[in-house]
Design an enzyme around this catalytic site. Structure first.
Site, PDB file in Angstrom:
ATOM      1  N   GLU A   1      -5.415  -8.739   0.322  1.00  0.00           N
ATOM      2  CA  GLU A   1      -6.211  -8.388   1.496  1.00  0.00           C
ATOM      3  C   GLU A   1      -7.655  -8.137   1.078  1.00  0.00           C
ATOM      4  O   GLU A   1      -7.902  -7.560   0.009  1.00  0.00           O
ATOM      5  CB  GLU A   1      -5.707  -7.120   2.203  1.00  0.00           C
TER       6      GLU A   1
ATOM      7  N   GLU B   1       0.797  -1.234   0.000  1.00  0.00           N
ATOM      8  CA  GLU B   1       0.000   0.000   0.000  1.00  0.00           C
ATOM      9  C   GLU B   1       0.826   1.280   0.000  1.00  0.00           C
ATOM     10  O   GLU B   1       0.639   2.158   0.852  1.00  0.00           O
ATOM     11  CB  GLU B   1      -0.990  -0.019   1.172  1.00  0.00           C
TER      12      GLU B   1
HETATM   13  C1  BG6 Z   1      -4.647  -2.363   4.940  1.00  0.00           C
HETATM   14  C2  BG6 Z   1      -3.304  -2.649   5.530  1.00  0.00           C
HETATM   15  O1  BG6 Z   1      -4.664  -1.001   4.667  1.00  0.00           O
HETATM   16  O2  BG6 Z   1      -5.781  -2.552   5.694  1.00  0.00           O
HETATM   17  C3  BG6 Z   1      -3.322  -3.510   6.778  1.00  0.00           C
HETATM   18  O3  BG6 Z   1      -2.424  -3.178   4.579  1.00  0.00           O
HETATM   19  C4  BG6 Z   1      -4.510  -3.148   7.622  1.00  0.00           C
HETATM   20  O4  BG6 Z   1      -2.098  -3.345   7.424  1.00  0.00           O
HETATM   21  C5  BG6 Z   1      -5.774  -3.406   6.818  1.00  0.00           C
HETATM   22  O5  BG6 Z   1      -4.555  -3.744   8.864  1.00  0.00           O
HETATM   23  C6  BG6 Z   1      -7.049  -3.142   7.589  1.00  0.00           C
HETATM   24  O6  BG6 Z   1      -7.031  -1.843   8.066  1.00  0.00           O
HETATM   25  P1  BG6 Z   1      -7.230  -1.466   9.569  1.00  0.00           P
HETATM   26  O7  BG6 Z   1      -6.939  -0.021   9.641  1.00  0.00           O
HETATM   27  O8  BG6 Z   1      -8.639  -1.792   9.877  1.00  0.00           O
HETATM   28  O9  BG6 Z   1      -6.276  -2.293  10.360  1.00  0.00           O
END
Ligand code: BG6
Length: 469
Positions: free
Chosen positions: A369, A165
């Site tokens: 993700e 990211e």
């Molecule tokens: C992504 C990241 O932006 O989202 C992760 O790569 C992150 O590191 C995931 O944990 C979920 O976001 P958050 O802010 O809910 O932890």
């Protein structure tokens, strides 16, 4: 398109799950690990730090046994740069090499494919003190670090992700704790840093191809299709504006070796075009990724902005659009529901995003993700009934299958997260995992692992190769 017959998921589809080092490992100062920007960062009041996290550093064997039971074909994790080079560069820390050797070997002994993110937000603090990504020496440090990873692990790791990211670090770095929020003229600095990250990424891609010709490497931005709020042409332009600086800037560069033109004109307008040194563009053009990895949580919706300063939301994060007066204004999508944390839920947008990426870049796609952050409840008898997570994932996997039927070359799906971990800026209570970790925000309790309902569900999804959802 309504398909009369859906194509199946490919036979060797990488059904996986993801984590990142600083969010799951803990052991923040053990075995000579150096400090990262995360370790010295500030946490919003009421949220946990990252010191112990899920204690995966000490419990990785137990965790991998659970991943094996779940049937994971792949595990996407990140290597902490500060375990390998505590000061970002200089002397290698053998203990760091040993840890990741053990982790990779443990995965392979269970037939789980390691997918390695080389850098997931946790820049070594020693490099940050010397200017971080503003300093071109960080490019050299990353190149040296990349070389070390390929040398020690390239015989076993087949999938590499350069930078997690990069787009979110540039757009929301202050929220994620990856940049100093107090820097002067932040955009000028940030887009210079961005240019340096592009160079570091290009060098790593070339190095990977030279040193490990049998492995594959790609970028890993957060991609969200951007909808216009209406069919008003001004709204369409606003959507194009935001998509260019949010999405396409970060993929046009690695894939085509050029700056996206709308993003470039945005930087000109803001007076923040980076300084490009002689030879930079040649390096950027020479590096070609083998696939595109991307994180998807939800789409974004924007409307026209007429230079009105109130068009800027005070707070934004990976999925909440801030807006830029004169360029675009983030608005809620009335057709979508939201998570408990205010992120929109848009499975069809996932298919749309997959189709768009396929059309624009024509490369294999790997989802690194996708998932639902929620306040899970541990019930009596060690049960977590996370039906809402199952529903979220089911709907996204359905859309992934539709996208495959549309002709998208999707090679894997790694939801966030394999196991509960600390959220980037919302603590431990925002859980994403298939496996519950018994701790609270500040009370570490016994950190024991408990399989959630979604664990058993995902196990069957994998077993049936996505047929049974
Ligand atoms: C992504 C990241 O932006 O989202 C992760 O790569 C992150 O590191 C995931 O944990 C979920 O976001 P958050 O802010 O809910 O932890």
């Amino acid at each position: 398109m309504n398909h009369s017959k859906l194509k199946p998921f490919p036979k060797d589809f990488l059904w996986g799950a993801s984590t990142s080092a600083y969010q799951v490992e803990g052991a923040w100062d053990e075995d000579e690990k150096g400090l990262s920007v995360i370790d010295v960062g500030k946490y919003p009041e009421g949220t946990s730090d990252f010191k112990v996290a899920s204690d995966h550093y000490h419990r990785y064997k137990e965790d991998i046994a659970l991943f094996t039971e779940m049937g994971l074909k792949a595990y996407r994790f990140s290597i902490a740069w500060t375990r390998i080079y505590p000061k970002g560069t200089g002397e290698i820390n053998e203990k760091g090499i040993a840890f990741y050797n053990d982790l990779i070997n443990e995965l392979l002994s269970h037939n789980i494919e390691p997918i390695v993110t080389m850098y997931h937000f946790d820049l070594p603090y020693a490099l940050q003190e010397k200017g971080g990504w503003s300093n071109r020496e960080t490019i050299d440090a990353y190149e040296k670090y990349a070389k070390t990873l390929f040398k020690y692990f390239g015989d076993r790791v087949k999938y590499w992700l350069t930078i997690n990211e990069q787009n979110m670090m540039i757009l929301y770095g202050a929220v994620l704790g990856t940049v100093d929020s107090k820097i002067e003229n932040p955009q000028k600095k940030l887009y210079q840093q961005n240019h340096h990250m592009f160079l570091a990424q290009a060098k790593a891609i070339n190095l990977c191809h030279e040193m490990c010709p049998n492995t594959k490497i790609g970028p890993a931005p957060n991609i969200a299709y951007v909808y216009p709020a209406s069919s008003k042409p001004e709204d369409i332009l606003a959507a194009q504006n935001f998509s260019s600086i949010r999405n396409w800037l970060y993929l046009d560069m690695p894939v085509f070796g050029r700056y996206n033109s709308v993003a470039w004109s945005y930087m000109e307008e803001k007076g923040c075009t980076p300084t490009i040194q002689e030879g930079d563009m040649e390096i950027l053009e020479s590096a070609k990724p083998d696939f595109i990895a991307f994180n998807y949580y939800a789409t974004s919706t924007v409307a026209e902005s007429k230079n009105n300063t109130s068009d800027k939301n005070p707070i934004g994060d990976q999925q909440i659009t801030i807006g830029e007066p004169g360029f675009y204004r983030g608005v809620a999508n009335p057709y979508l529901e939201k998570t408990q944390f205010g992120w929109e839920i848009d499975p069809i947008g996932f298919r749309i995003t997959l189709r768009e990426l396929n059309d624009r870049y024509n490369l294999p796609l790997l989802v690194t993700e996708n998932g639902l952050g929620a306040y899970d409840k541990l019930e009596e008898g060690d049960v977590v009934n996370d039906d809402y997570r199952i529903e979220f994932l089911r709907k996204h996997i359905e859309q992934a299958r539709l996208a495959i039927s549309d002709g998208v070359n999707l090679i894997g799906y790694c939801p966030w997260s394999a196991i509960d971990l600390v959220s980037t800026h919302q603590g431990f209570s925002k859980r994403y995992g298939f496996i519950y970790v018994n701790r609270d925000e500040f009370d570490l309790k016994d950190l024991r692992r408990i399989k959630k309902k979604s664990f058993y569900w995902y196990k069957n999804v994998i077993k049936s190769n996505g047929q049974e959802l």
